[in-house]
Design a protein around this motif. Structure first.
Motif, short mmCIF file in Angstrom:
data_model
loop_
_atom_site.label_atom_id
_atom_site.label_comp_id
_atom_site.label_asym_id
_atom_site.label_seq_id
_atom_site.Cartn_x
_atom_site.Cartn_y
_atom_site.Cartn_z
N VAL A 100 0.83 -1.21 0.00
CA VAL A 100 0.00 0.00 0.00
C VAL A 100 0.87 1.26 0.00
O VAL A 100 0.62 2.20 -0.77
CB VAL A 100 -0.97 -0.01 1.20
N THR A 101 1.89 1.29 0.85
CA THR A 101 2.73 2.50 0.91
C THR A 101 3.54 2.67 -0.37
O THR A 101 3.80 3.80 -0.81
CB THR A 101 3.69 2.46 2.12
N LEU A 104 1.42 4.32 -3.10
CA LEU A 104 1.15 5.71 -2.73
C LEU A 104 2.36 6.59 -3.05
O LEU A 104 2.24 7.72 -3.51
CB LEU A 104 0.81 5.81 -1.24
N ARG A 107 2.81 6.78 -6.99
CA ARG A 107 1.90 7.70 -7.68
C ARG A 107 2.57 9.05 -7.91
O ARG A 107 2.39 9.68 -8.94
CB ARG A 107 0.60 7.86 -6.85
N TRP A 113 0.09 4.23 -10.17
CA TRP A 113 -0.13 3.50 -8.91
C TRP A 113 0.59 2.17 -8.91
O TRP A 113 1.12 1.73 -7.90
CB TRP A 113 -1.63 3.24 -8.72
N LEU B 24 -5.52 -1.24 -11.24
CA LEU B 24 -4.66 -0.09 -11.01
C LEU B 24 -3.41 -0.11 -11.89
O LEU B 24 -2.71 0.89 -11.98
CB LEU B 24 -4.25 -0.04 -9.54
N ALA B 25 -3.11 -1.27 -12.49
CA ALA B 25 -1.90 -1.36 -13.30
C ALA B 25 -2.00 -0.42 -14.50
O ALA B 25 -3.06 -0.22 -15.08
CB ALA B 25 -1.72 -2.80 -13.78
N ASP B 26 -0.84 0.13 -14.80
CA ASP B 26 -0.82 1.10 -15.89
C ASP B 26 -0.83 0.39 -17.23
O ASP B 26 0.00 -0.48 -17.49
CB ASP B 26 0.44 1.95 -15.75
N VAL B 46 0.20 16.20 -8.35
CA VAL B 46 -0.10 15.10 -7.43
C VAL B 46 0.30 15.56 -6.02
O VAL B 46 1.45 15.91 -5.80
CB VAL B 46 0.68 13.83 -7.82
N LEU B 51 -0.44 12.06 0.04
CA LEU B 51 -0.05 10.66 -0.17
C LEU B 51 0.78 10.17 1.01
O LEU B 51 0.63 9.03 1.46
CB LEU B 51 0.75 10.52 -1.46
N ALA B 55 -0.16 7.18 3.54
CA ALA B 55 0.73 6.04 3.75
C ALA B 55 0.95 5.79 5.25
O ALA B 55 0.82 4.66 5.73
CB ALA B 55 2.06 6.27 3.06
N PHE B 58 -2.15 4.48 6.86
CA PHE B 58 -2.39 3.06 6.62
C PHE B 58 -1.50 2.19 7.51
O PHE B 58 -1.93 1.13 7.99
CB PHE B 58 -2.15 2.70 5.15
N VAL B 59 -0.26 2.62 7.73
CA VAL B 59 0.65 1.85 8.59
C VAL B 59 0.03 1.71 9.99
O VAL B 59 -0.04 0.61 10.54
CB VAL B 59 2.03 2.52 8.68
#
Lengths: 238, 98
Positions: A100-101, A104, A107, A113, B24-26, B46, B51, B55, B58-59
């Motif tokens: 996840v990190t 992020l 991006r 992503w 999500l893959a480009d 961005v 972001l 991050a 989320f941790v």
């Protein structure tokens, strides 16, 4: 049957928790107040100081799980199975953090992503293997078959770790190799924060594995006693 | 047996992980095909700060979530132990009287 921890063990757990908490606070301080902001990526680069140590904590978790699983397959002793479960769960938590990190950060750094880069793909593969480990055991009390099957998954899954680690050196991909061999390196003022992260996350992984191992052992002991008591009650009724 | 919160979370994650990663893959379709001049002063497209906060958030979420699940499991073990005591104590008392 010792269902509760003895006092020395309780004090030991408490001390380990306090030390880990202090290390975490020191780490956060070094990341946000000592390490400078990176010139090109800006503040988003601070994710690096948790992302990389999380990856090493993931390696620790999966390696412990594989060790416990291998020993369980050899001896069928439940304590090794408990170690396998603890390592797999902790490793999976840190794998989720990495997966996840990383995006992020990507991006901002790469403008996307996700990409099927070797390191990202092999890390996702490890996550899915250990997710399978947890899923096999996840539906009710795992029997001998489920334990042996999941142990086999852990032993096979750990073989992926060298692929994750060396993928950036062996194969071309998007993922940078900043601190590994051939990488561009980091500013010296960033090193304390990085090393603090490694120490903190190693301590955190060890503590989490210990806690989860104790909970699993208690659960296993309870199952044994419940089974014995059921047999006893049945024989009494007869 | 009713699946636990952990089991449900694992199953949900499995259903989301692969399709999510593929989505999500480009695929290259969103990349620029021409160079265009910036209109006005350059701005950050961005938001790096957001972001980074996401991050770190989320941790903490992952670690505290895991801790909560382990605490729930430990509490369940305690409850089952209590139930076992409730079942066994009368039997042991009867044996002691004999």
């Amino acid at each position: 049957m010792a269902m509760t921890e003895s006092k020395p063990r309780t004090w030991g757990s408490l001390a380990a928790t306090v030390v880990t908490a202090v290390l975490l606070c020191v780490s956060l301080g070094l990341i946000f107040f000592v390490a400078p902001v990176e010139a090109q990526m800006g503040i988003v680069q601070k994710i690096f100081f948790f992302h990389v140590p999380s990856a090493y904590a993931m390696y620790i978790g999966f390696a412990v799980s594989a060790l416990g699983s291998a020993l369980y397959l050899r001896s069928s002793r439940e304590r090794w199975d408990a170690l396998g479960v603890a390592g797999a769960e902790v490793g999976f938590v840190f794998c989720a953090i990495v997966l996840v990190t990383g995006p992020l950060w990507a991006r901002k750094a790469w403008g996307l992503w996700w990409t099927w880069d070797p390191r990202l793909t092999t890390t996702l593969l490890s996550g899915l293997i250990f997710l399978s480990y947890l899923s096999v055991r996840g539906f009710g009390r795992p029997g001998r078959l489920e334990r042996r099957l999941s142990a086999g998954l852990a032993v096979l899954g750990v073989l992926n770790i060298p692929l994750i680690h060396y993928s950036v050196q062996r194969w071309r991909g998007q993922h940078p190799k900043v601190i590994s061999s051939g990488g561009g390196g980091i500013h010296p003022d960033m090193m304390p924060a990085l090393w603090s992260g490694f120490i903190t996350f190693t301590a955190l992984a060890a503590l989490m594995i210990w806690v989860r191992y104790r909970v699993e052992r208690n659960s296993q002991t309870l199952d044994e006693v419940a089974l014995l008591s059921d047999d006893h009650l049945t024989s009494e009724k007869a | 047996m009713k699946p636990s919160i952990m089991q449900s979370a694992v199953a949900t994650l499995a259903c989301v992980a692969l399709p999510g990663a593929s989505a999500l893959a480009d695929d290259g379709s969103g990349r620029a095909a021409a160079f265009q001049a910036v209109d006005g002063p350059p701005t950050e497209g961005v938001p790096g700060g957001a972001l980074m906060v996401a991050a770190y958030g989320f941790v903490w979420l992952a670690l505290l979530g895991w801790l909560a699940l382990v605490a729930l499991r430990a509490a369940r073990t305690e409850r089952e132990l209590h139930d076992l005591h409730t079942r066994l104590d009368p039997l042991l008392d009867a044996q002691n009287e004999d």
